[in-house]
Design a protein around this motif. Structure first.
Motif, mmCIF file in Angstrom:
data_model
loop_
_atom_site.group_PDB
_atom_site.id
_atom_site.type_symbol
_atom_site.label_atom_id
_atom_site.label_comp_id
_atom_site.label_asym_id
_atom_site.label_seq_id
_atom_site.Cartn_x
_atom_site.Cartn_y
_atom_site.Cartn_z
ATOM 1 N N THR A 1 -4.317 -10.302 -39.459
ATOM 2 C CA THR A 1 -4.364 -9.184 -38.520
ATOM 3 C C THR A 1 -3.711 -7.940 -39.118
ATOM 4 O O THR A 1 -4.246 -6.823 -39.008
ATOM 5 C CB THR A 1 -3.658 -9.581 -37.215
ATOM 6 N N ILE A 2 -2.586 -8.122 -39.795
ATOM 7 C CA ILE A 2 -1.892 -6.984 -40.411
ATOM 8 C C ILE A 2 -2.693 -6.445 -41.593
ATOM 9 O O ILE A 2 -2.801 -5.227 -41.785
ATOM 10 C CB ILE A 2 -0.479 -7.401 -40.837
ATOM 11 N N VAL A 3 -3.279 -7.340 -42.394
ATOM 12 C CA VAL A 3 -4.098 -6.900 -43.532
ATOM 13 C C VAL A 3 -5.303 -6.113 -43.042
ATOM 14 O O VAL A 3 -5.592 -5.013 -43.547
ATOM 15 C CB VAL A 3 -4.543 -8.117 -44.369
ATOM 16 N N PHE A 4 -6.007 -6.637 -42.042
ATOM 17 C CA PHE A 4 -7.210 -5.964 -41.545
ATOM 18 C C PHE A 4 -6.870 -4.639 -40.871
ATOM 19 O O PHE A 4 -7.630 -3.669 -40.982
ATOM 20 C CB PHE A 4 -7.950 -6.870 -40.552
ATOM 21 N N GLY A 5 -5.741 -4.572 -40.177
ATOM 22 C CA GLY A 5 -5.359 -3.334 -39.496
ATOM 23 C C GLY A 5 -4.574 -2.384 -40.352
ATOM 24 O O GLY A 5 -4.247 -1.272 -39.925
ATOM 25 N N ASN A 6 -4.222 -2.826 -41.588
ATOM 26 C CA ASN A 6 -3.450 -2.013 -42.532
ATOM 27 C C ASN A 6 -2.062 -1.687 -41.982
ATOM 28 O O ASN A 6 -1.549 -0.578 -42.147
ATOM 29 C CB ASN A 6 -4.193 -0.726 -42.897
ATOM 30 N N GLY A 7 -1.454 -2.681 -41.331
ATOM 31 C CA GLY A 7 -0.084 -2.492 -40.874
ATOM 32 C C GLY A 7 0.138 -3.060 -39.482
ATOM 33 O O GLY A 7 -0.809 -3.231 -38.699
ATOM 34 N N ILE A 8 1.410 -3.330 -39.171
ATOM 35 C CA ILE A 8 1.751 -3.856 -37.844
ATOM 36 C C ILE A 8 1.415 -2.838 -36.759
ATOM 37 O O ILE A 8 1.027 -3.194 -35.643
ATOM 38 C CB ILE A 8 3.249 -4.221 -37.805
ATOM 39 N N SER A 9 1.542 -1.566 -37.090
ATOM 40 C CA SER A 9 1.286 -0.527 -36.089
ATOM 41 C C SER A 9 -0.160 -0.536 -35.605
ATOM 42 O O SER A 9 -0.467 -0.054 -34.513
ATOM 43 C CB SER A 9 1.621 0.853 -36.668
ATOM 44 N N GLU A 10 -1.064 -1.095 -36.420
ATOM 45 C CA GLU A 10 -2.475 -1.169 -36.032
ATOM 46 C C GLU A 10 -2.888 -2.614 -35.758
ATOM 47 O O GLU A 10 -4.025 -3.009 -35.993
ATOM 48 C CB GLU A 10 -3.353 -0.586 -37.144
ATOM 49 N N ALA A 11 -1.932 -3.394 -35.246
ATOM 50 C CA ALA A 11 -2.193 -4.813 -35.017
ATOM 51 C C ALA A 11 -3.301 -5.041 -34.000
ATOM 52 O O ALA A 11 -4.045 -6.024 -34.085
ATOM 53 C CB ALA A 11 -0.916 -5.510 -34.577
ATOM 54 N N GLU A 12 -3.432 -4.149 -33.042
ATOM 55 C CA GLU A 12 -4.472 -4.334 -32.029
ATOM 56 C C GLU A 12 -5.859 -4.264 -32.668
ATOM 57 O O GLU A 12 -6.725 -5.100 -32.390
ATOM 58 C CB GLU A 12 -4.335 -3.273 -30.940
ATOM 59 N N GLU A 13 -6.059 -3.270 -33.523
ATOM 60 C CA GLU A 13 -7.334 -3.163 -34.230
ATOM 61 C C GLU A 13 -7.516 -4.342 -35.182
ATOM 62 O O GLU A 13 -8.609 -4.916 -35.298
ATOM 63 C CB GLU A 13 -7.404 -1.844 -35.000
ATOM 64 N N GLY A 14 -6.439 -4.715 -35.885
ATOM 65 C CA GLY A 14 -6.511 -5.867 -36.773
ATOM 66 C C GLY A 14 -6.869 -7.141 -36.033
ATOM 67 O O GLY A 14 -7.609 -7.986 -36.550
ATOM 68 N N GLY A 15 -6.354 -7.290 -34.804
ATOM 69 C CA GLY A 15 -6.679 -8.454 -33.996
ATOM 70 C C GLY A 15 -8.150 -8.501 -33.627
ATOM 71 O O GLY A 15 -8.771 -9.571 -33.607
ATOM 72 N N ARG A 16 -8.731 -7.344 -33.325
ATOM 73 C CA ARG A 16 -10.165 -7.302 -33.004
ATOM 74 C C ARG A 16 -10.998 -7.722 -34.212
ATOM 75 O O ARG A 16 -11.987 -8.446 -34.083
ATOM 76 C CB ARG A 16 -10.561 -5.892 -32.545
ATOM 77 N N ILE A 17 -10.577 -7.251 -35.382
ATOM 78 C CA ILE A 17 -11.307 -7.620 -36.607
ATOM 79 C C ILE A 17 -11.176 -9.120 -36.875
ATOM 80 O O ILE A 17 -12.144 -9.779 -37.263
ATOM 81 C CB ILE A 17 -10.781 -6.805 -37.803
ATOM 82 N N PHE A 18 -9.985 -9.678 -36.656
ATOM 83 C CA PHE A 18 -9.791 -11.115 -36.849
ATOM 84 C C PHE A 18 -10.702 -11.912 -35.915
ATOM 85 O O PHE A 18 -11.332 -12.890 -36.333
ATOM 86 C CB PHE A 18 -8.331 -11.501 -36.603
ATOM 87 N N ARG A 19 -10.783 -11.500 -34.650
ATOM 88 C CA ARG A 19 -11.638 -12.225 -33.710
ATOM 89 C C ARG A 19 -13.109 -12.116 -34.114
ATOM 90 O O ARG A 19 -13.880 -13.061 -33.951
ATOM 91 C CB ARG A 19 -11.410 -11.701 -32.290
ATOM 92 N N ARG A 20 -13.486 -10.963 -34.650
ATOM 93 C CA ARG A 20 -14.865 -10.809 -35.124
ATOM 94 C C ARG A 20 -15.115 -11.724 -36.324
ATOM 95 O O ARG A 20 -16.194 -12.316 -36.454
ATOM 96 C CB ARG A 20 -15.124 -9.344 -35.493
ATOM 97 N N MET A 21 -14.126 -11.848 -37.209
ATOM 98 C CA MET A 21 -14.239 -12.759 -38.346
ATOM 99 C C MET A 21 -14.436 -14.196 -37.866
ATOM 100 O O MET A 21 -15.301 -14.933 -38.363
ATOM 101 C CB MET A 21 -12.988 -12.677 -39.223
ATOM 102 N N MET A 22 -13.650 -14.617 -36.877
ATOM 103 C CA MET A 22 -13.775 -15.978 -36.361
ATOM 104 C C MET A 22 -15.137 -16.189 -35.697
ATOM 105 O O MET A 22 -15.749 -17.257 -35.835
ATOM 106 C CB MET A 22 -12.656 -16.260 -35.367
ATOM 107 N N SER A 23 -15.627 -15.185 -35.005
ATOM 108 C CA SER A 23 -16.942 -15.284 -34.384
ATOM 109 C C SER A 23 -18.028 -15.449 -35.441
ATOM 110 O O SER A 23 -18.950 -16.261 -35.288
ATOM 111 C CB SER A 23 -17.213 -14.047 -33.528
ATOM 112 N N ASP A 24 -17.916 -14.682 -36.517
ATOM 113 C CA ASP A 24 -18.892 -14.804 -37.610
ATOM 114 C C ASP A 24 -18.846 -16.200 -38.224
ATOM 115 O O ASP A 24 -19.886 -16.796 -38.526
ATOM 116 C CB ASP A 24 -18.604 -13.762 -38.693
#
Length: 364
Positions: free
Chosen positions: A310-333
């Motif tokens: 989540t932190i890698v995808f969002g490029n930081g803890i501050s963007e964890a919400e966006e990183g979380g969305r990307i992680f869920r999309r990865m799991m869906s794929d």
């Protein structure tokens, strides 16, 4: 008084040395050349194609005959004349259905042509300092990916040694899979150590243990190693390539994606062959999936990898919400590809599929 003469005798010369008897040098036995007539098919001539003389090009005549059961228990190459009196080796995997894939020879050729070296083929100079939270996260991801690769090597080499020599295309391809695993271990370790970071926390390893302790046969190991875990790993590689922070990471994950694609091609090809040539194999795979999915669910409950990604995808803890969305999309794929692959293989997974995994499909 009478004079006493010296009674010491003068020294005697040593006896003459005699030369050892001359022996004639051993003479070689006259050749009998009986071995020259031992062949099943003489006069074979293989011809290279436009890509050279490839492994599959050798399968002509008797040399291309792959029997459904390999009865020879020695290391006699396929098509060679067996020697009487050679002690058996006791291969455990001698049925073609338990390991075969028509694509193996081509995948072997692709593997040796697309080989790469992390030491020189990755532009390490492009790795620049990253925010501490991002660097710690990518190092944690690399730590767990290195564990995955180690499980690949250990599982493949264990089963490879039990495969009959008559199916040499499979053994040769799997040798490249082992080398790919070693290379992935190397490159992820290097990425973790090259930018002021270090290795992170050991992963829970429940899926690794399931893979390594699988004893139901190579087909079962293929399902767990390349489908349950392999599709997940490949999907992760694709997202890590998409959200890479430098050219070095993009190069690493691009190469790893190519390697993993070959592994999956063999796995799907083999499982399809097994389903088509063995009664109820699709039902067996269905039960194995039921077990493997639940082990994966338990492992995914560990938050470390999820939070790091989540932190890698969002490029930081501050963007964890966006990183979380990307992680869920990865799991869906991943789950979408997993279910589609099983459906193509004829393995039904619509019932008793874990809610923890299907929830990612509903959220996408």
């Amino acid at each position: 008084m009478t004079d006493k003469t010296d009674d010491k005798s003068p020294p005697q010369p040593p006896p003459p040395q005699t030369a050892p008897p001359q022996t004639a040098p051993p003479q070689p036995a006259p050749p009998n050349l009986k071995w020259m007539g031992k062949t099943h098919q003489w006069g074979t001539r293989v011809k290279p194609g436009k890509h050279g003389l490839r492994l599959g090009d050798l399968n002509v005549g008797i040399y291309g005959e792959v029997p459904p059961v390999w009865t020879d228990q020695t290391r006699a190459p396929r098509g060679a004349v067996s020697r009487r009196g050679v002690p058996p080796l006791g291969y455990a995997i001698r049925d073609k259905v338990d390991l075969w894939a028509d694509s193996a020879a081509d995948m072997y050729e692709e593997a040796i042509q697309r080989r790469w070296a992390p030491a020189v083929d990755v532009p390490w100079s492009t790795v620049k300092p990253l925010p501490d939270d991002v660097e710690r996260s990518i190092c944690q991801v690399c730590t767990e990916l290195s564990q995955y690769a180690n499980a690949d090597v250990e599982s493949v080499t264990y089963w490879q040694s039990q495969m009959a020599y008559g199916y040499h295309e499979i053994k040769q391809f799997l040798a490249t899979v082992s080398f790919d695993g070693a290379r992935h271990m190397e490159v992820f370790r290097k990425r973790a150590l090259c930018n002021g970071g270090g290795l992170g926390l050991e992963g829970p390893g429940e899926v690794n243990r399931m893979i390594l302790e699988s004893r139901g046969g190579w087909t079962e190991a293929v399902l767990y190693l390349f489908i349950v875990r392999g599709l997940f790993t490949q999907t992760m590689y694709r997202y890590l390539h998409r959200y890479a922070h430098n050219d070095a990471e993009r190069t690493i994950f691009a190469h790893c994606l190519e390697d993993k694609a070959r592994h999956l091609t063999y796995a799907i090809d083999h499982l399809r062959y097994a389903v088509n040539h063995q009664d109820d194999q699709n039902l067996i795979l269905q039960q194995l999936c039921f077990i493997g999915e639940r082990v994966l669910v338990r492992e995914l409950k560990d938050v470390v990898l999820r939070e790091a990604l989540t932190i890698v995808f969002g490029n930081g803890i501050s963007e964890a919400e966006e990183g979380g969305r990307i992680f869920r999309r990865m799991m869906s794929d991943y789950i979408t590809r997993y279910l589609a692959t099983l459906k193509w293989l004829g393995v039904e997974r619509r019932t008793l599929f874990p809610e923890e995994l299907s929830a990612y499909l509903k959220a996408s």
